[in-house]
Design a protein around this motif. Structure first.
Motif, PDB file in Angstrom:
ATOM      1  N   GLU A 177      -5.221 -32.247 -34.356  1.00 65.74           N
ATOM      2  CA  GLU A 177      -5.234 -32.845 -35.683  1.00 65.74           C
ATOM      3  C   GLU A 177      -4.509 -31.935 -36.674  1.00 65.74           C
ATOM      4  OE1 GLU A 177      -9.675 -33.644 -34.333  1.00 65.74           O
ATOM      5  OE2 GLU A 177      -8.302 -31.918 -34.337  1.00 65.74           O
ATOM      6  N   SER A 178      -4.026 -32.546 -37.734  1.00 61.80           N
ATOM      7  CA  SER A 178      -3.438 -31.787 -38.835  1.00 61.80           C
ATOM      8  C   SER A 178      -3.529 -32.639 -40.095  1.00 61.80           C
ATOM      9  CB  SER A 178      -1.981 -31.432 -38.539  1.00 61.80           C
ATOM     10  OG  SER A 178      -1.211 -32.608 -38.351  1.00 61.80           O
ATOM     11  N   GLY A 179      -3.322 -31.983 -41.227  1.00 61.17           N
ATOM     12  CA  GLY A 179      -3.242 -32.721 -42.481  1.00 61.17           C
ATOM     13  C   GLY A 179      -4.431 -32.571 -43.405  1.00 61.17           C
ATOM     14  N   GLY A 180      -5.461 -31.859 -42.985  1.00 63.59           N
ATOM     15  CA  GLY A 180      -6.594 -31.663 -43.876  1.00 63.59           C
ATOM     16  C   GLY A 180      -6.249 -30.721 -45.006  1.00 63.59           C
ATOM     17  N   GLY A 181      -7.195 -30.578 -45.928  1.00 64.94           N
ATOM     18  CA  GLY A 181      -6.965 -29.669 -47.033  1.00 64.94           C
ATOM     19  C   GLY A 181      -7.912 -29.925 -48.175  1.00 64.94           C
ATOM     20  N   LEU A 182      -7.587 -29.345 -49.322  1.00 62.59           N
ATOM     21  CA  LEU A 182      -8.383 -29.475 -50.538  1.00 62.59           C
ATOM     22  C   LEU A 182      -7.655 -30.396 -51.506  1.00 62.59           C
ATOM     23  CD1 LEU A 182     -10.687 -28.588 -52.453  1.00 62.59           C
ATOM     24  CD2 LEU A 182      -9.237 -26.649 -53.100  1.00 62.59           C
ATOM     25  N   VAL A 183      -8.377 -31.378 -52.023  1.00 57.43           N
ATOM     26  CA  VAL A 183      -7.781 -32.330 -52.944  1.00 57.43           C
ATOM     27  C   VAL A 183      -8.801 -32.686 -54.005  1.00 57.43           C
ATOM     28  CG1 VAL A 183      -8.477 -34.337 -51.566  1.00 57.43           C
ATOM     29  CG2 VAL A 183      -6.472 -34.492 -53.057  1.00 57.43           C
ATOM     30  N   GLN A 184      -8.325 -33.050 -55.171  1.00 59.57           N
ATOM     31  CA  GLN A 184      -9.223 -33.456 -56.239  1.00 59.57           C
ATOM     32  C   GLN A 184      -9.688 -34.898 -56.035  1.00 59.57           C
ATOM     33  OE1 GLN A 184      -7.150 -32.742 -59.955  1.00 59.57           O
ATOM     34  NE2 GLN A 184      -8.147 -30.750 -60.163  1.00 59.57           N
ATOM     35  N   SER A 185     -10.813 -35.205 -56.606  1.00 62.07           N
ATOM     36  CA  SER A 185     -11.345 -36.568 -56.539  1.00 62.07           C
ATOM     37  C   SER A 185     -10.284 -37.556 -57.051  1.00 62.07           C
ATOM     38  CB  SER A 185     -12.609 -36.664 -57.385  1.00 62.07           C
ATOM     39  OG  SER A 185     -13.154 -37.954 -57.322  1.00 62.07           O
ATOM     40  N   GLY A 186     -10.099 -38.642 -56.299  1.00 64.05           N
ATOM     41  CA  GLY A 186      -9.082 -39.617 -56.634  1.00 64.05           C
ATOM     42  C   GLY A 186      -7.755 -39.385 -55.951  1.00 64.05           C
ATOM     43  N   ARG A 244     -16.119 -38.129 -38.585  1.00 65.07           N
ATOM     44  CA  ARG A 244     -16.300 -37.011 -39.505  1.00 65.07           C
ATOM     45  C   ARG A 244     -17.745 -36.528 -39.466  1.00 65.07           C
ATOM     46  NH1 ARG A 244     -15.564 -40.107 -45.366  1.00 65.07           N
ATOM     47  NH2 ARG A 244     -17.578 -41.233 -45.360  1.00 65.07           N
ATOM     48  N   ARG A 245     -17.889 -35.250 -39.785  1.00 64.39           N
ATOM     49  CA  ARG A 245     -19.215 -34.651 -39.904  1.00 64.39           C
ATOM     50  C   ARG A 245     -19.270 -33.887 -41.216  1.00 64.39           C
ATOM     51  NH1 ARG A 245     -23.070 -33.252 -36.050  1.00 64.39           N
ATOM     52  NH2 ARG A 245     -21.551 -33.373 -34.354  1.00 64.39           N
ATOM     53  N   ALA A 246     -20.113 -34.368 -42.106  1.00 69.68           N
ATOM     54  CA  ALA A 246     -20.321 -33.679 -43.382  1.00 69.68           C
ATOM     55  C   ALA A 246     -21.405 -32.626 -43.216  1.00 69.68           C
ATOM     56  CB  ALA A 246     -20.724 -34.694 -44.447  1.00 69.68           C
ATOM     57  N   PRO A 247     -21.431 -31.618 -44.074  1.00 69.40           N
ATOM     58  CA  PRO A 247     -22.450 -30.565 -43.970  1.00 69.40           C
ATOM     59  C   PRO A 247     -23.859 -31.146 -43.982  1.00 69.40           C
ATOM     60  CG  PRO A 247     -20.757 -29.942 -45.520  1.00 69.40           C
ATOM     61  CD  PRO A 247     -20.465 -31.358 -45.152  1.00 69.40           C
ATOM     62  N   GLY A 248     -24.651 -30.775 -42.986  1.00 70.47           N
ATOM     63  CA  GLY A 248     -26.033 -31.216 -42.932  1.00 70.47           C
ATOM     64  C   GLY A 248     -26.235 -32.648 -42.488  1.00 70.47           C
ATOM     65  N   LYS A 249     -25.167 -33.301 -42.064  1.00 68.55           N
ATOM     66  CA  LYS A 249     -25.273 -34.704 -41.661  1.00 68.55           C
ATOM     67  C   LYS A 249     -24.776 -34.893 -40.233  1.00 68.55           C
ATOM     68  CE  LYS A 249     -24.805 -36.710 -46.286  1.00 68.55           C
ATOM     69  NZ  LYS A 249     -24.096 -37.726 -47.116  1.00 68.55           N
ATOM     70  N   ALA A 250     -25.159 -36.018 -39.653  1.00 73.14           N
ATOM     71  CA  ALA A 250     -24.713 -36.343 -38.311  1.00 73.14           C
ATOM     72  C   ALA A 250     -23.258 -36.821 -38.338  1.00 73.14           C
ATOM     73  CB  ALA A 250     -25.598 -37.429 -37.709  1.00 73.14           C
ATOM     74  N   ASP A 268     -16.523 -37.709 -49.372  1.00 73.09           N
ATOM     75  CA  ASP A 268     -15.653 -37.751 -48.197  1.00 73.09           C
ATOM     76  C   ASP A 268     -15.453 -36.366 -47.598  1.00 73.09           C
ATOM     77  OD1 ASP A 268     -13.676 -40.168 -49.946  1.00 73.09           O
ATOM     78  OD2 ASP A 268     -15.092 -40.563 -48.298  1.00 73.09           O
ATOM     79  N   THR A 269     -15.951 -35.345 -48.271  1.00 69.94           N
ATOM     80  CA  THR A 269     -15.821 -33.981 -47.761  1.00 69.94           C
ATOM     81  C   THR A 269     -16.507 -33.856 -46.410  1.00 69.94           C
ATOM     82  OG1 THR A 269     -15.674 -32.993 -49.959  1.00 69.94           O
ATOM     83  CG2 THR A 269     -16.453 -31.581 -48.176  1.00 69.94           C
ATOM     84  N   ALA A 270     -15.755 -33.396 -45.421  1.00 70.36           N
ATOM     85  CA  ALA A 270     -16.273 -33.302 -44.061  1.00 70.36           C
ATOM     86  C   ALA A 270     -15.202 -32.689 -43.165  1.00 70.36           C
ATOM     87  CB  ALA A 270     -16.651 -34.683 -43.520  1.00 70.36           C
ATOM     88  N   VAL A 271     -15.610 -32.368 -41.955  1.00 69.51           N
ATOM     89  CA  VAL A 271     -14.640 -32.057 -40.908  1.00 69.51           C
ATOM     90  C   VAL A 271     -14.308 -33.374 -40.214  1.00 69.51           C
ATOM     91  CG1 VAL A 271     -14.180 -30.797 -38.777  1.00 69.51           C
ATOM     92  CG2 VAL A 271     -15.556 -29.737 -40.591  1.00 69.51           C
ATOM     93  N   TYR A 272     -13.044 -33.672 -40.144  1.00 69.97           N
ATOM     94  CA  TYR A 272     -12.579 -34.922 -39.549  1.00 69.97           C
ATOM     95  C   TYR A 272     -12.056 -34.645 -38.144  1.00 69.97           C
ATOM     96  CZ  TYR A 272     -13.092 -37.431 -43.912  1.00 69.97           C
ATOM     97  OH  TYR A 272     -13.620 -38.030 -45.037  1.00 69.97           O
ATOM     98  N   TYR A 273     -12.496 -35.481 -37.215  1.00 70.88           N
ATOM     99  CA  TYR A 273     -12.135 -35.322 -35.811  1.00 70.88           C
ATOM    100  C   TYR A 273     -11.374 -36.553 -35.321  1.00 70.88           C
ATOM    101  CZ  TYR A 273     -15.712 -31.668 -35.833  1.00 70.88           C
ATOM    102  OH  TYR A 273     -16.455 -30.555 -36.110  1.00 70.88           O
ATOM    103  N   CYS A 274     -10.341 -36.286 -34.557  1.00 70.45           N
ATOM    104  CA  CYS A 274      -9.639 -37.340 -33.835  1.00 70.45           C
ATOM    105  C   CYS A 274     -10.256 -37.435 -32.443  1.00 70.45           C
ATOM    106  CB  CYS A 274      -8.162 -36.980 -33.728  1.00 70.45           C
ATOM    107  SG  CYS A 274      -7.196 -38.055 -32.659  1.00 70.45           S
ATOM    108  N   GLY A 329     -10.848 -30.660 -34.910  1.00 65.33           N
ATOM    109  CA  GLY A 329     -11.306 -30.991 -36.254  1.00 65.33           C
ATOM    110  C   GLY A 329     -10.432 -30.382 -37.325  1.00 65.33           C
ATOM    111  N   THR A 330     -10.368 -31.066 -38.457  1.00 71.73           N
ATOM    112  CA  THR A 330      -9.633 -30.566 -39.610  1.00 71.73           C
ATOM    113  C   THR A 330     -10.492 -30.790 -40.857  1.00 71.73           C
ATOM    114  OG1 THR A 330      -7.520 -30.674 -40.808  1.00 71.73           O
ATOM    115  CG2 THR A 330      -8.379 -32.756 -39.954  1.00 71.73           C
ATOM    116  N   GLN A 331     -10.561 -29.765 -41.691  1.00 76.74           N
ATOM    117  CA  GLN A 331     -11.440 -29.810 -42.856  1.00 76.74           C
ATOM    118  C   GLN A 331     -10.787 -30.577 -43.995  1.00 76.74           C
ATOM    119  OE1 GLN A 331     -14.693 -28.362 -43.386  1.00 76.74           O
ATOM    120  NE2 GLN A 331     -14.561 -29.612 -45.250  1.00 76.74           N
TER     121      GLN A 331
END
Length: 116
Positions: A6-15, A36-42, A88-94, A109-111
């Motif tokens: 995977e690639s393309g993750g990063g930090l972005v502002q809301s919207g 995806r897996r968000a912190p503390g979630k399945a 939508d913040t999470a680690v995204y997995y293909c 995974g990509t954050q």
């Protein structure tokens, strides 16, 4: 052996928007998807696409904002994410369904982090 990167993750502002990519080695598969897996979630499914029919599915939380697509010639999967929200913040997995009914090949995974 099938591998995905995977690639393309990063930090972005809301919207904002991000585009995730997933390069898969090997042959034709049954289906490909993003999870995806968000912190503390399945882990949860975000979107999937059938490699046979092209049929797509989306989690209710991303419908209308995310678009899954696939370049069959390059065996590459994409996830265009628009109107991103902090939730939508999470680690995204293909992931890939190679032959059966379960997703049996996973990327590292990509954050994705969306700031408010």
């Amino acid at each position: 052996q099938v591998h995905v990167v995977e690639s393309g993750g990063g930090l972005v502002q809301s919207g904002g928007s991000l585009r995730l990519s997933c390069a898969a080695s090997g042959r034709t598969f049954v289906a490909m998807g993003w999870f995806r897996r968000a912190p503390g979630k399945a882990r949860e499914v975000v979107s999937t696409i059938s490699c046979n029919t092209g049929r797509t599915s989306y989690a209710d939380s991303v419908k209308g904002r995310f678009t899954i697509s696939r370049d069959s010639a390059e065996n590459t999967l994409y996830l265009q994410m628009n109107s991103l929200k902090p939730e939508d913040t999470a680690v995204y997995y293909c992931a890939i369904r190679t032959t059966g009914s379960t997703y049996d090949v996973w990327g590292q995974g990509t954050q994705v982090t969306v700031s408010s």
